[in-house]
Write a protein that holds these residues in place. Structure first.
Motif, PDB file in Angstrom:
ATOM      1  N   GLU A 171     -13.812   4.524   8.778  1.00 42.98           N
ATOM      2  CA  GLU A 171     -14.349   5.578   7.914  1.00 42.98           C
ATOM      3  C   GLU A 171     -13.896   6.959   8.400  1.00 42.98           C
ATOM      4  O   GLU A 171     -13.468   7.808   7.607  1.00 42.98           O
ATOM      5  CB  GLU A 171     -15.874   5.493   7.886  1.00 42.98           C
ATOM      6  CG  GLU A 171     -16.520   6.462   6.937  1.00 42.98           C
ATOM      7  CD  GLU A 171     -18.038   6.299   6.889  1.00 42.98           C
ATOM      8  OE1 GLU A 171     -18.702   7.327   6.672  1.00 42.98           O
ATOM      9  OE2 GLU A 171     -18.534   5.178   7.080  1.00 42.98           O
ATOM     10  N   ASN A 198     -10.115   7.372   7.723  1.00 44.71           N
ATOM     11  CA  ASN A 198      -9.853   7.584   6.302  1.00 44.71           C
ATOM     12  C   ASN A 198     -10.254   8.998   5.871  1.00 44.71           C
ATOM     13  O   ASN A 198      -9.620   9.579   4.996  1.00 44.71           O
ATOM     14  CB  ASN A 198     -10.542   6.509   5.454  1.00 44.71           C
ATOM     15  CG  ASN A 198      -9.739   5.220   5.423  1.00 44.71           C
ATOM     16  OD1 ASN A 198      -8.514   5.232   5.494  1.00 44.71           O
ATOM     17  ND2 ASN A 198     -10.430   4.100   5.325  1.00 44.71           N
ATOM     18  N   ALA A 219      -7.655  11.596   4.210  1.00 42.64           N
ATOM     19  CA  ALA A 219      -7.948  12.340   2.974  1.00 42.64           C
ATOM     20  C   ALA A 219      -7.761  13.844   3.166  1.00 42.64           C
ATOM     21  O   ALA A 219      -7.343  14.547   2.245  1.00 42.64           O
ATOM     22  CB  ALA A 219      -9.372  12.030   2.505  1.00 42.64           C
ATOM     23  N   GLU A 262      -1.670   6.951   3.356  1.00 43.49           N
ATOM     24  CA  GLU A 262      -2.282   5.815   2.669  1.00 43.49           C
ATOM     25  C   GLU A 262      -3.548   5.371   3.394  1.00 43.49           C
ATOM     26  O   GLU A 262      -3.532   5.141   4.604  1.00 43.49           O
ATOM     27  CB  GLU A 262      -1.284   4.652   2.602  1.00 43.49           C
ATOM     28  CG  GLU A 262      -1.757   3.490   1.776  1.00 43.49           C
ATOM     29  CD  GLU A 262      -0.727   2.365   1.715  1.00 43.49           C
ATOM     30  OE1 GLU A 262      -1.109   1.286   1.236  1.00 43.49           O
ATOM     31  OE2 GLU A 262       0.415   2.558   2.150  1.00 43.49           O
ATOM     32  N   LYS A 263      -4.634   5.265   2.644  1.00 43.12           N
ATOM     33  CA  LYS A 263      -5.909   4.808   3.194  1.00 43.12           C
ATOM     34  C   LYS A 263      -5.723   3.459   3.894  1.00 43.12           C
ATOM     35  O   LYS A 263      -4.918   2.636   3.472  1.00 43.12           O
ATOM     36  CB  LYS A 263      -6.909   4.674   2.040  1.00 43.12           C
ATOM     37  CG  LYS A 263      -8.258   4.188   2.451  1.00 43.12           C
ATOM     38  CD  LYS A 263      -9.159   4.006   1.237  1.00 43.12           C
ATOM     39  CE  LYS A 263     -10.445   3.373   1.700  1.00 43.12           C
ATOM     40  NZ  LYS A 263     -11.099   2.609   0.689  1.00 43.12           N
ATOM     41  N   ASP A 266      -7.471  -0.152   5.209  1.00 44.69           N
ATOM     42  CA  ASP A 266      -8.579  -1.053   4.879  1.00 44.69           C
ATOM     43  C   ASP A 266      -9.352  -1.444   6.125  1.00 44.69           C
ATOM     44  O   ASP A 266     -10.560  -1.635   6.090  1.00 44.69           O
ATOM     45  CB  ASP A 266      -8.051  -2.321   4.205  1.00 44.69           C
ATOM     46  CG  ASP A 266      -7.273  -2.022   2.933  1.00 44.69           C
ATOM     47  OD1 ASP A 266      -7.645  -1.061   2.223  1.00 44.69           O
ATOM     48  OD2 ASP A 266      -6.301  -2.738   2.649  1.00 44.69           O
ATOM     49  N   ARG A 283      -3.476  -3.007   6.038  1.00 44.35           N
ATOM     50  CA  ARG A 283      -3.448  -2.616   4.628  1.00 44.35           C
ATOM     51  C   ARG A 283      -3.209  -3.862   3.792  1.00 44.35           C
ATOM     52  O   ARG A 283      -2.298  -4.633   4.083  1.00 44.35           O
ATOM     53  CB  ARG A 283      -2.352  -1.588   4.369  1.00 44.35           C
ATOM     54  CG  ARG A 283      -2.625  -0.258   5.054  1.00 44.35           C
ATOM     55  CD  ARG A 283      -1.635   0.801   4.594  1.00 44.35           C
ATOM     56  NE  ARG A 283      -1.912   2.072   5.223  1.00 44.35           N
ATOM     57  CZ  ARG A 283      -1.249   2.539   6.280  1.00 44.35           C
ATOM     58  NH1 ARG A 283      -0.270   1.846   6.830  1.00 44.35           N
ATOM     59  NH2 ARG A 283      -1.568   3.716   6.788  1.00 44.35           N
TER      60      ARG A 283
END
Length: 83
Positions: free
Chosen positions: A28, A31, A35, A49-50, A52, A67
């Motif tokens: 979290e 990410n 962002a 790229e975010k 996972d 990812r």
């Protein structure tokens, strides 16, 4: 989710240390940095790229992103973690 049997055989490509799944709070936080455009990988390139999930090296210094359920086990793609 990564297969537990695969996790047993994966290791850091640089140091050969064991890796473990990252805690959700770590993902979290990363990410959030992605962002904000404030995260770079070991090659110094911005991470856009975010992720996972991720695999954290045993010493806690590097995270290898996961990812689309695929671990990205490349030294340059590793994300340095603050101690």
């Amino acid at each position: 989710m990564i297969d537990p049997e695969l996790l047993k055989i994966l290791c850091c490509p640089e140091t050969h240390q064991e890796v473990r799944l990252a805690e959700p709070a770590v993902i979290e936080k990363l990410n959030g940095q992605i962002a904000a455009g404030a995260l770079t990988n070991r090659a110094g390139q911005p991470v856009t790229e975010k992720i996972d999930s991720g695999l954290v090296r045993a010493d806690g210094k590097v995270l290898y992103p996961i990812r689309r359920n695929i671990p990205v086990m490349l030294v340059d793609e590793g994300i340095p973690l603050a101690g």
